[in-house]
Design a protein around this motif. Structure first.
Motif, PDB file in Angstrom:
ATOM      1  N   ASP A 170     -33.709  19.665 -40.025  1.00  0.00           N
ATOM      2  CA  ASP A 170     -34.679  20.653 -39.584  1.00  0.00           C
ATOM      3  C   ASP A 170     -35.262  20.203 -38.240  1.00  0.00           C
ATOM      4  OD1 ASP A 170     -36.893  18.864 -39.972  1.00  0.00           O
ATOM      5  OD2 ASP A 170     -37.017  19.462 -42.078  1.00  0.00           O
ATOM      6  N   ILE A 171     -36.059  21.074 -37.603  1.00  0.00           N
ATOM      7  CA  ILE A 171     -36.481  20.808 -36.233  1.00  0.00           C
ATOM      8  C   ILE A 171     -37.311  19.530 -36.126  1.00  0.00           C
ATOM      9  CG2 ILE A 171     -38.478  22.344 -36.460  1.00  0.00           C
ATOM     10  CD1 ILE A 171     -36.382  21.579 -33.291  1.00  0.00           C
ATOM     11  N   ALA A 172     -38.184  19.278 -37.100  1.00  0.00           N
ATOM     12  CA  ALA A 172     -38.982  18.056 -37.042  1.00  0.00           C
ATOM     13  C   ALA A 172     -38.094  16.822 -37.127  1.00  0.00           C
ATOM     14  CB  ALA A 172     -40.018  18.050 -38.164  1.00  0.00           C
ATOM     15  N   GLN A 173     -37.091  16.869 -38.004  1.00  0.00           N
ATOM     16  CA  GLN A 173     -36.174  15.741 -38.148  1.00  0.00           C
ATOM     17  C   GLN A 173     -35.328  15.556 -36.890  1.00  0.00           C
ATOM     18  OE1 GLN A 173     -34.191  17.054 -41.707  1.00  0.00           O
ATOM     19  NE2 GLN A 173     -35.592  15.966 -43.064  1.00  0.00           N
ATOM     20  N   GLN A 174     -34.916  16.669 -36.265  1.00  0.00           N
ATOM     21  CA  GLN A 174     -34.159  16.584 -35.015  1.00  0.00           C
ATOM     22  C   GLN A 174     -34.956  15.844 -33.948  1.00  0.00           C
ATOM     23  OE1 GLN A 174     -32.810  20.463 -33.741  1.00  0.00           O
ATOM     24  NE2 GLN A 174     -32.103  20.991 -35.786  1.00  0.00           N
ATOM     25  N   LEU A 175     -36.216  16.216 -33.802  1.00  0.00           N
ATOM     26  CA  LEU A 175     -37.066  15.577 -32.800  1.00  0.00           C
ATOM     27  C   LEU A 175     -37.296  14.112 -33.127  1.00  0.00           C
ATOM     28  CD1 LEU A 175     -39.695  18.423 -32.270  1.00  0.00           C
ATOM     29  CD2 LEU A 175     -37.686  17.915 -30.873  1.00  0.00           C
ATOM     30  N   GLU A 176     -37.465  13.799 -34.405  1.00  0.00           N
ATOM     31  CA  GLU A 176     -37.680  12.408 -34.812  1.00  0.00           C
ATOM     32  C   GLU A 176     -36.463  11.541 -34.488  1.00  0.00           C
ATOM     33  OE1 GLU A 176     -38.668  12.475 -38.908  1.00  0.00           O
ATOM     34  OE2 GLU A 176     -40.658  13.344 -38.617  1.00  0.00           O
ATOM     35  N   VAL A 177     -35.280  12.043 -34.841  1.00  0.00           N
ATOM     36  CA  VAL A 177     -34.060  11.262 -34.623  1.00  0.00           C
ATOM     37  C   VAL A 177     -33.811  11.044 -33.133  1.00  0.00           C
ATOM     38  CG1 VAL A 177     -31.540  11.360 -34.793  1.00  0.00           C
ATOM     39  CG2 VAL A 177     -32.941  11.815 -36.810  1.00  0.00           C
ATOM     40  N   LEU A 178     -33.965  12.101 -32.326  1.00  0.00           N
ATOM     41  CA  LEU A 178     -33.701  11.951 -30.898  1.00  0.00           C
ATOM     42  C   LEU A 178     -34.781  11.132 -30.202  1.00  0.00           C
ATOM     43  CD1 LEU A 178     -32.199  15.427 -29.991  1.00  0.00           C
ATOM     44  CD2 LEU A 178     -31.022  13.235 -30.182  1.00  0.00           C
ATOM     45  N   SER A 179     -36.006  11.210 -30.673  1.00  0.00           N
ATOM     46  CA  SER A 179     -37.055  10.350 -30.118  1.00  0.00           C
ATOM     47  C   SER A 179     -36.742   8.883 -30.408  1.00  0.00           C
ATOM     48  CB  SER A 179     -38.420  10.720 -30.713  1.00  0.00           C
ATOM     49  OG  SER A 179     -38.822  11.996 -30.285  1.00  0.00           O
ATOM     50  N   LEU A 180     -36.252   8.616 -31.603  1.00  0.00           N
ATOM     51  CA  LEU A 180     -35.854   7.260 -31.962  1.00  0.00           C
ATOM     52  C   LEU A 180     -34.746   6.762 -31.040  1.00  0.00           C
ATOM     53  CD1 LEU A 180     -35.532   4.788 -33.861  1.00  0.00           C
ATOM     54  CD2 LEU A 180     -34.034   6.217 -35.257  1.00  0.00           C
ATOM     55  N   VAL A 181     -33.719   7.587 -30.842  1.00  0.00           N
ATOM     56  CA  VAL A 181     -32.599   7.195 -29.981  1.00  0.00           C
ATOM     57  C   VAL A 181     -33.076   7.013 -28.542  1.00  0.00           C
ATOM     58  CG1 VAL A 181     -30.396   7.970 -29.044  1.00  0.00           C
ATOM     59  CG2 VAL A 181     -30.890   8.284 -31.474  1.00  0.00           C
ATOM     60  N   ARG A 182     -33.939   7.917 -28.093  1.00  0.00           N
ATOM     61  CA  ARG A 182     -34.492   7.822 -26.743  1.00  0.00           C
ATOM     62  C   ARG A 182     -35.244   6.501 -26.553  1.00  0.00           C
ATOM     63  NH1 ARG A 182     -33.558   9.168 -21.981  1.00  0.00           N
ATOM     64  NH2 ARG A 182     -33.717   6.933 -21.922  1.00  0.00           N
ATOM     65  N   ASP A 183     -36.027   6.110 -27.545  1.00  0.00           N
ATOM     66  CA  ASP A 183     -36.785   4.866 -27.466  1.00  0.00           C
ATOM     67  C   ASP A 183     -35.868   3.653 -27.409  1.00  0.00           C
ATOM     68  OD1 ASP A 183     -39.126   6.298 -27.531  1.00  0.00           O
ATOM     69  OD2 ASP A 183     -39.534   5.924 -29.656  1.00  0.00           O
ATOM     70  N   ARG A 184     -34.763   3.695 -28.158  1.00  0.00           N
ATOM     71  CA  ARG A 184     -33.833   2.558 -28.143  1.00  0.00           C
ATOM     72  C   ARG A 184     -33.141   2.440 -26.790  1.00  0.00           C
ATOM     73  NH1 ARG A 184     -35.527  -0.668 -29.875  1.00  0.00           N
ATOM     74  NH2 ARG A 184     -33.627  -1.885 -30.015  1.00  0.00           N
ATOM     75  N   ALA A 185     -32.843   3.571 -26.156  1.00  0.00           N
ATOM     76  CA  ALA A 185     -32.214   3.528 -24.838  1.00  0.00           C
ATOM     77  C   ALA A 185     -33.206   3.091 -23.770  1.00  0.00           C
ATOM     78  CB  ALA A 185     -31.650   4.905 -24.488  1.00  0.00           C
ATOM     79  N   ALA A 186     -34.495   3.321 -24.009  1.00  0.00           N
ATOM     80  CA  ALA A 186     -35.512   3.033 -22.999  1.00  0.00           C
ATOM     81  C   ALA A 186     -36.116   1.654 -23.145  1.00  0.00           C
ATOM     82  CB  ALA A 186     -36.620   4.082 -23.076  1.00  0.00           C
ATOM     83  N   GLY A 187     -35.469   0.769 -23.903  1.00  0.00           N
ATOM     84  CA  GLY A 187     -35.990  -0.585 -24.045  1.00  0.00           C
ATOM     85  C   GLY A 187     -35.918  -1.343 -22.739  1.00  0.00           C
ATOM     86  N   ASP A 188     -36.461  -2.562 -22.732  1.00  0.00           N
ATOM     87  CA  ASP A 188     -36.423  -3.351 -21.501  1.00  0.00           C
ATOM     88  C   ASP A 188     -34.998  -3.851 -21.249  1.00  0.00           C
ATOM     89  OD1 ASP A 188     -35.975  -5.615 -23.104  1.00  0.00           O
ATOM     90  OD2 ASP A 188     -38.114  -6.056 -23.243  1.00  0.00           O
TER      91      ASP A 188
END
Length: 262
Positions: A170-188
């Motif tokens: 669902d839309i909330a889960q979509q945003l959660e999963v992609l936010s998680l992936v985005r955060d992992r790519a944006a690490g130091d």
């Protein structure tokens, strides 16, 4: 870790499914692959995570030929979450995530304290540590995706490949999963992963990806930042829709509204 897909082609039963594709993903970047159904997205990604051998071309990780690596060596650098995953595991969440440690273990070795530590860290990163004792079969779709991403993170890869990670969510889960992936790519510099993902939803791709590659009939037809790539003419030609570009009131990023072509 830099990913270079170089002049890659796939021909099966006389049909060329992917044609001379070149894709480059810089270290720590989230790069999206978009295109209509049947355009070749999943075929291309299957070559990147070695589920399929290309007819021509190669994939390099920081200049090293992925196909020249042993499966263990490749799995230490790259983890994948395919579009179709057998999810009827008769295992607990802890056991599923521990599978990600196999590339780092010797044959028949038991799970070590270090392995358990990495698994616990992976579950914490996806916000699923409270699920550790649950049976995988009892989880919701979003919870399953989080656990499967945790399994991939437990591999300690430098590259993460995701094929339609928001399917069936669902839309909330979509945003959660992609936010998680985005955060992992944006690490130091020491922590950020390179992420290559196929996405069906163009607005999600625009919101979360640093760069997009548009694929149609097996070939790349456009690439660049989402705001530059997702133009009205390209969307009409590739996806067969009339698009209206609007600006998100908070992020300032491009969003799309769709109509049928007249």
């Amino acid at each position: 870790m830099r990913v270079d897909v170089e002049d890659l082609s796939v021909e099966i039963a006389g049909a060329k499914l992917v044609r001379d594709v070149t894709v480059r993903a810089g270290s720590g970047r989230l790069v999206g692959l978009v295109g209509p159904n049947g355009s070749g997205k999943s075929t291309l990604l299957r070559c990147v995570y070695r589920a399929l051998r290309p007819t021509a071309g190669t994939v390099r990780l920081d200049g090293d030929d992925l196909y020249a690596m042993t499966p263990r060596e490749g799995a230490r650098r790259l983890a994948a979450l395919p579009q179709e995953v057998v999810t009827e595991f008769a295992f607990t969440v802890a056991e599923v995530v521990a599978m990600g440690r196999l590339p780092h273990q010797k044959a028949a070795a038991r799970t070590s304290a270090s392995d358990r530590e990495q698994c616990a860290l992976a579950l914490k990163r996806v916000g699923a540590e409270h699920l550790v004792d649950r049976t995988f079969q009892t989880l919701s779709g979003g919870e399953k995706q989080r656990v499967l991403i945790a399994r991939a993170l437990a591999q300690e890869p430098r590259v993460l490949v995701l094929d339609e990670p928001t399917n069936h969510l669902d839309i909330a889960q979509q945003l959660e999963v992609l936010s998680l992936v985005r955060d992992r790519a944006a690490g130091d510099a020491a922590d950020g992963m390179t992420v290559l993902t196929a996405l069906h939803d163009l607005n999600l791709a625009a919101a979360y990806c640093d760069e997009l590659y548009v694929i149609a009939r097996g070939a790349i037809v456009a690439s660049g930042p989402p705001g530059e790539v997702l133009g009205e003419e390209l969307l009409a030609d590739v996806f067969g829709v009339r698009a209206h570009r609007v600006t998100h009131p908070e992020s300032g990023s491009v969003r799309l509204l769709f109509d049928r072509l007249p």
